[in-house]
Design a protein around this motif. Sequence first.
Motif, mmCIF file in Angstrom:
data_model
loop_
_atom_site.group_PDB
_atom_site.id
_atom_site.type_symbol
_atom_site.label_atom_id
_atom_site.label_comp_id
_atom_site.label_asym_id
_atom_site.label_seq_id
_atom_site.Cartn_x
_atom_site.Cartn_y
_atom_site.Cartn_z
ATOM 1 N N GLN A 28 0.828 -1.202 0.000
ATOM 2 C CA GLN A 28 0.000 0.000 0.000
ATOM 3 C C GLN A 28 0.868 1.259 0.000
ATOM 4 O O GLN A 28 0.591 2.229 -0.708
ATOM 5 C CB GLN A 28 -0.941 -0.008 1.224
ATOM 6 C CG GLN A 28 -1.925 1.149 1.254
ATOM 7 C CD GLN A 28 -2.841 1.175 0.032
ATOM 8 O OE1 GLN A 28 -3.239 0.128 -0.468
ATOM 9 N NE2 GLN A 28 -3.135 2.372 -0.457
ATOM 10 N N GLU A 29 1.943 1.214 0.786
ATOM 11 C CA GLU A 29 2.858 2.357 0.848
ATOM 12 C C GLU A 29 3.527 2.570 -0.519
ATOM 13 O O GLU A 29 3.695 3.698 -0.977
ATOM 14 C CB GLU A 29 3.923 2.131 1.925
ATOM 15 C CG GLU A 29 3.389 2.254 3.344
ATOM 16 C CD GLU A 29 4.450 1.929 4.401
ATOM 17 O OE1 GLU A 29 5.573 1.521 3.993
ATOM 18 O OE2 GLU A 29 4.167 2.072 5.591
ATOM 19 N N ALA A 30 3.899 1.449 -1.186
ATOM 20 C CA ALA A 30 4.527 1.554 -2.509
ATOM 21 C C ALA A 30 3.564 2.169 -3.523
ATOM 22 O O ALA A 30 3.955 2.997 -4.350
ATOM 23 C CB ALA A 30 4.983 0.168 -2.981
ATOM 24 N N ILE A 31 2.277 1.759 -3.447
ATOM 25 C CA ILE A 31 1.264 2.299 -4.364
ATOM 26 C C ILE A 31 1.115 3.806 -4.174
ATOM 27 O O ILE A 31 1.039 4.582 -5.135
ATOM 28 C CB ILE A 31 -0.089 1.576 -4.161
ATOM 29 C CG1 ILE A 31 0.005 0.140 -4.696
ATOM 30 C CG2 ILE A 31 -1.221 2.336 -4.846
ATOM 31 C CD1 ILE A 31 -1.201 -0.719 -4.396
ATOM 32 N N GLU A 32 1.091 4.235 -2.893
ATOM 33 C CA GLU A 32 0.956 5.669 -2.605
ATOM 34 C C GLU A 32 2.161 6.441 -3.120
ATOM 35 O O GLU A 32 2.033 7.547 -3.660
ATOM 36 C CB GLU A 32 0.787 5.871 -1.096
ATOM 37 C CG GLU A 32 -0.562 5.368 -0.569
ATOM 38 C CD GLU A 32 -0.650 5.408 0.960
ATOM 39 O OE1 GLU A 32 0.351 5.827 1.594
ATOM 40 O OE2 GLU A 32 -1.700 5.012 1.502
ATOM 41 N N GLN A 33 3.345 5.852 -2.984
ATOM 42 C CA GLN A 33 4.553 6.517 -3.460
ATOM 43 C C GLN A 33 4.586 6.576 -4.995
ATOM 44 O O GLN A 33 5.000 7.577 -5.588
ATOM 45 C CB GLN A 33 5.798 5.782 -2.929
ATOM 46 C CG GLN A 33 5.992 5.949 -1.429
ATOM 47 C CD GLN A 33 7.090 5.046 -0.873
ATOM 48 O OE1 GLN A 33 7.715 4.308 -1.629
ATOM 49 N NE2 GLN A 33 7.304 5.126 0.424
ATOM 50 N N ILE A 34 4.128 5.479 -5.630
ATOM 51 C CA ILE A 34 4.048 5.479 -7.099
ATOM 52 C C ILE A 34 3.107 6.571 -7.575
ATOM 53 O O ILE A 34 3.380 7.274 -8.561
ATOM 54 C CB ILE A 34 3.573 4.095 -7.621
ATOM 55 C CG1 ILE A 34 4.648 3.032 -7.376
ATOM 56 C CG2 ILE A 34 3.227 4.165 -9.111
ATOM 57 C CD1 ILE A 34 4.177 1.609 -7.635
ATOM 58 N N ASP A 35 1.987 6.737 -6.858
ATOM 59 C CA ASP A 35 1.006 7.760 -7.218
ATOM 60 C C ASP A 35 1.631 9.156 -7.125
ATOM 61 O O ASP A 35 1.406 10.010 -7.987
ATOM 62 C CB ASP A 35 -0.210 7.658 -6.293
ATOM 63 C CG ASP A 35 -1.328 8.591 -6.732
ATOM 64 O OD1 ASP A 35 -1.674 8.581 -7.931
ATOM 65 O OD2 ASP A 35 -1.852 9.333 -5.871
ATOM 66 N N GLU A 36 2.435 9.385 -6.088
ATOM 67 C CA GLU A 36 3.105 10.683 -5.933
ATOM 68 C C GLU A 36 4.091 10.926 -7.074
ATOM 69 O O GLU A 36 4.146 12.014 -7.647
ATOM 70 C CB GLU A 36 3.838 10.732 -4.591
ATOM 71 C CG GLU A 36 2.902 10.786 -3.380
ATOM 72 C CD GLU A 36 3.660 10.692 -2.057
ATOM 73 O OE1 GLU A 36 4.913 10.727 -2.105
ATOM 74 O OE2 GLU A 36 3.019 10.581 -1.007
ATOM 75 N N VAL A 37 4.871 9.876 -7.405
ATOM 76 C CA VAL A 37 5.826 10.003 -8.509
ATOM 77 C C VAL A 37 5.097 10.245 -9.823
ATOM 78 O O VAL A 37 5.519 11.063 -10.655
ATOM 79 C CB VAL A 37 6.707 8.727 -8.608
ATOM 80 C CG1 VAL A 37 7.579 8.776 -9.861
ATOM 81 C CG2 VAL A 37 7.577 8.572 -7.376
#
Length: 269
Positions: A28-37
Motif C-alpha cells: 500500500q505504501e509503494a502504491i501511494e509513493q508510485i502515485d506521488e511520482v
Amino acid sequence: MATPAKVSKPEGKNNHDNADEQADKEQQEAIEQIDEVQNEIDRLNEQASEEILKVEQKYNKLRQPYYSKRSDLIAKIPNFWVTAFVNHPQISALLNEEDEEALQFLTKVEVQEFEDIKSGYKINFYFDSNQYFENDVISKEFHLNETGEPSSKSTPIKWKSGKDLTKKSSTPSKGGRKRNMEEQESFFCWFTDHGDAGADELGEVIKDDIWPNPLQYYLASEIEEDGGDELDEEGMMDEEDEEDYEGEEEEGEGDEDGEDEGDDGEDEG
C-alpha cells in the motif's frame, strides 16, 4: 468427565498472518509513493506540452514566408492541387468524376493554424471562375472550445443553377480507375458535414499529410509511370535477349549438323 484441554493456535500461523499484514502494508505504501511520482511525471508532461506549444507557435510563424513562396510557385503549375488530391489514396476514394472536373479550377490550398494551436485550424480553397459555383474561396474551420468540445463551420457554397454537385450521384470515372458504382457523395459534401468535427479525417489528412508536402503527391503518378516504363523496358529487353539467345542456339545447332554431315561425307569418300 475431564474437561478437554484448550488447543493453542500454532505459532507458525500467527507469524504467517503477521507477514501477510506487513506485506500488504508495504504494498500500500509503494502504491501511494508510485502515485506521488506519477503526479510529478504528469506535471512535467504538462510543462513539456506548454513548452512544445510555444516552439510550434514560433516555427509556425517562421514557416509562413516559405508557404507563401511555395504557393506562388505552385500557381505556375496547371492542375497541381487536383493532381495531388487524385494521387492521394484516401482523398482519391472520395472523388467522383465531376468532383475532379470542379477541382481543376482549384488554384490554391492554404492551411491556417490559429495562434493558439490547440484551439483549431482553418483550410481555405481558392478557385478560378468556373461553371459550378460563384465562390472564389471556400473555407472550412475547426474549433476546440475551452472544455475541449470540437465544432466546425464552413463557407456556404453558392452553386450555379443545376450545378450543385452535392445533389448528384457519382458517374463512372475516366481512365478506368475503380470506384464504388453505388451512389457516392460528392467531395463537396464535406463542407456541409459538421456532424462529428472531432473525427473529421479529411481535414486532418489535408492539414497533417498533404499540406506539409503536397509535391510528393503531385509527383506520385509520374514516379509510378517512370517505374512502370522501366519495368516494361526491362521486360522487353529480357524477351529480346531471350529471343536472340534462342536464335543463336538454333544457328549453333544448324552449324553442328552441317559439320557432322560433312564429316560423314568425308568418311564415306
